[in-house]
Design an enzyme around this catalytic site. Structure first.
Site, PDB file in Angstrom:
ATOM      1  N   THR A 184       7.860 -16.606 -17.467  1.00  0.00           N
ATOM      2  CA  THR A 184       8.934 -17.123 -16.618  1.00  0.00           C
ATOM      3  C   THR A 184       9.853 -18.016 -17.448  1.00  0.00           C
ATOM      4  O   THR A 184       9.380 -18.860 -18.210  1.00  0.00           O
ATOM      5  CB  THR A 184       8.341 -17.933 -15.450  1.00  0.00           C
ATOM      6  N   GLU A 286      -0.630 -25.500 -10.817  1.00  0.00           N
ATOM      7  CA  GLU A 286       0.133 -24.295 -10.516  1.00  0.00           C
ATOM      8  C   GLU A 286      -0.376 -23.629  -9.243  1.00  0.00           C
ATOM      9  O   GLU A 286       0.411 -23.149  -8.419  1.00  0.00           O
ATOM     10  CB  GLU A 286       0.046 -23.333 -11.695  1.00  0.00           C
ATOM     11  N   ARG A 287      -1.693 -23.613  -9.056  1.00  0.00           N
ATOM     12  CA  ARG A 287      -2.264 -22.937  -7.886  1.00  0.00           C
ATOM     13  C   ARG A 287      -2.018 -23.724  -6.607  1.00  0.00           C
ATOM     14  O   ARG A 287      -1.821 -23.128  -5.541  1.00  0.00           O
ATOM     15  CB  ARG A 287      -3.752 -22.685  -8.132  1.00  0.00           C
ATOM     16  N   ARG A 312      16.226  -9.270  20.059  1.00  0.00           N
ATOM     17  CA  ARG A 312      16.117  -7.809  20.054  1.00  0.00           C
ATOM     18  C   ARG A 312      15.574  -7.310  21.399  1.00  0.00           C
ATOM     19  O   ARG A 312      14.562  -7.828  21.892  1.00  0.00           O
ATOM     20  CB  ARG A 312      15.175  -7.383  18.923  1.00  0.00           C
ATOM     21  N   GLN A 381       7.338  -5.220   9.557  1.00  0.00           N
ATOM     22  CA  GLN A 381       6.939  -4.301  10.622  1.00  0.00           C
ATOM     23  C   GLN A 381       7.561  -4.706  11.958  1.00  0.00           C
ATOM     24  O   GLN A 381       8.012  -3.849  12.731  1.00  0.00           O
ATOM     25  CB  GLN A 381       5.413  -4.277  10.740  1.00  0.00           C
ATOM     26  N   GLY A 385      12.900  -0.718  11.453  1.00  0.00           N
ATOM     27  CA  GLY A 385      13.826  -0.173  10.452  1.00  0.00           C
ATOM     28  C   GLY A 385      14.703  -1.248   9.845  1.00  0.00           C
ATOM     29  O   GLY A 385      15.026  -1.204   8.651  1.00  0.00           O
ATOM     30  N   ALA A 408       0.071 -17.036 -11.293  1.00  0.00           N
ATOM     31  CA  ALA A 408      -0.894 -18.121 -11.517  1.00  0.00           C
ATOM     32  C   ALA A 408      -2.335 -17.623 -11.561  1.00  0.00           C
ATOM     33  O   ALA A 408      -3.266 -18.337 -11.201  1.00  0.00           O
ATOM     34  CB  ALA A 408      -0.747 -19.199 -10.445  1.00  0.00           C
TER      35      ALA A 408
END
Length: 425
Positions: A184, A286-287, A312, A381, A385, A408
């Site tokens: 990175t 990091e974790r 919707r 999901q 679409g 990580a």
């Protein structure tokens, strides 16, 4: 029970305003690579005073260490070896910033976290006073970008045992050869922290099975390189499934000459052990950071899905009235609560002087990364679409979330670390 403070909530609203003004309008450019992440990070630092706060913190730490080494300090304040890149005591503030940014553009967080959370922290914990003065001020303010290079093409999860990048002594200097990958910030880094095996000659070039254990057990040293050094090549950014706004690349070392001033600690016999030990402490931080990033992904998916479920309509009613949609929303809420509580727990433990162990951080990373990936895929999901289209954002969140299961250390490796912690090995 820990909760965000009023100050944290104020910062959160300000960060959300910054995201709406500076990040969302530029998401397409960031995702395409047309815009690098660093100018936006510097704007963020300037707007919130993070650069000034970090610079002041580092200067105070350096002043304390100078006084201590000169014998004029009584030893009452500061240790001179902090690990927060000048941001100690700002753990909840940084958690708010990281989670909010992750929900908008996780690649920005990856670029920032590696530069300061790994790059600056390693120099802070391992470097001499002169090395800290040389590199820390530029990194903690993001004036300079740092990379942290340990992963190699043939080592991956076996980071130390399979490491082939090596240095050999040449008088008072070292000569570095090898290759690092999946780094990175690698393509653009100004400062690079590089881990390499020490080749002392015996069995290094020998053939046969007995040479392998010797090579695996060699001492690991940590060096600081800078862009433009002879023999150093930084590749162009890779094309990736996700985290498009975080440049990732390879580093190549061809007889790079390094003075002892570039060896962190300027000694091969560091009091905290060799480079393996500094890397392991970085893995823990990091974790924990992965869980904070996962929280941002989950919260953004949660927000988008709740809004979409209200707006919707199908068969004349909001889709939020359908039980299967409600099930997805409920599971997202459970994941949000669980991961948020893990983040809160890590903050409380740090403030109490009882930081998480590597095994605990690995458990946190394992659960949160899987939860974020599940939530993001459920969000796609739920949107149907539309969720598969980039316009609706959950598609990007799903691609970015998946990286957390690999980032990580793969989740399979987290299982090993958790089990070793439980078994006392």
């Amino acid at each position: 029970m820990y909760e965000w403070s009023e100050t944290d909530l104020m910062i959160r609203e300000a960060v959300r305003g910054f995201i709406d003004k500076e990040i969302r309008p530029n998401l397409d450019a960031l995702e395409s690579g047309e815009m690098p992440p660093y100018p936006i990070i510097r704007t963020l630092f300037a707007e919130f005073g993070i650069d000034t706060m970090a610079a002041d913190g580092v200067e105070k730490m350096l002043a304390t260490q100078r006084a201590r080494e000169s014998g004029t300090d009584s030893g009452g304040a500061g240790s001179g070896s902090g690990s927060g890149g000048g941001l100690e005591g700002q753990d909840s503030l940084m958690a708010v910033v990281i989670s909010e940014l992750s929900g908008a553009c996780m690649g920005l967080v990856s670029a920032l976290g590696v530069s300061i959370g790994l790059g600056a922290t390693t120099i802070m914990s391992r470097g001499t006073l002169a090395q800290k003065e040389r590199w820390l001020p530029g990194i903690v303010t993001m004036e300079k970008v740092a990379a942290w290079a340990i992963t190699e093409p043939d080592s991956g999860s076996d980071a130390f045992g399979g490491m082939r990048t090596y240095v050999r002594r040449d008088g008072d200097d070292y000569i570095l050869n090898g290759r690092k990958t999946f780094i990175t910030n690698g393509p653009h880094a100004d400062v690079l922290i590089v881990y390499a095996k020490l080749d002392e000659g015996a069995a290094a070039g020998a053939d046969g099975a007995d040479a392998v254990p010797a090579r695996r057990d060699r001492k690991v040293l940590t060096f600081v390189l800078e862009k433009g050094m002879d023999g150093l090549t930084q590749s162009a950014p890779f094309k990736k499934m996700g985290l498009h706004s975080s440049p990732t690349g390879e580093l190549f070392f061809d007889d790079v000459r390094l003075g002892r001033d570039r060896l962190l600690g300027e000694t091969e016999e560091h009091r905290g052990g060799d480079g393996r030990e500094s890397a392991k402490s970085s893995f823990t931080a990091e974790r924990i950071g992965v869980a904070t990033m996962a929280l941002g992904i989950i919260e953004e998916c949660h927000r988008l899905c709740v809004d979409y479920s209200r707006e919707r309509t199908l068969w004349g009613q909001e889709i939020g009235r359908f039980q299967l949609i409600q099930l997805k929303l409920a599971k997202m809420e459970v994941a949000r609560m669980n991961v948020r509580n893990m983040v809160f727990n890590s903050i409380e433990r740090a403030r109490a002087g009882k930081p998480l162990s590597l095994a605990e951080a690995s458990a946190m990373k394992l659960y949160s990364s899987e939860a974020a990936t599940d939530v993001a895929m459920d969000a796609v999901q739920l949107f149907g679409g539309n969720g598969y289209m980039a316009e609706y954002r959950v598609e990007q969140l799903a691609r970015d979330a998946k990286s957390l299961m690999i980032y990580a250390g793969s989740n399979e490796i987290q299982v090993t670390h958790i089990a070793k912690g439980l078994l006392g090995r």
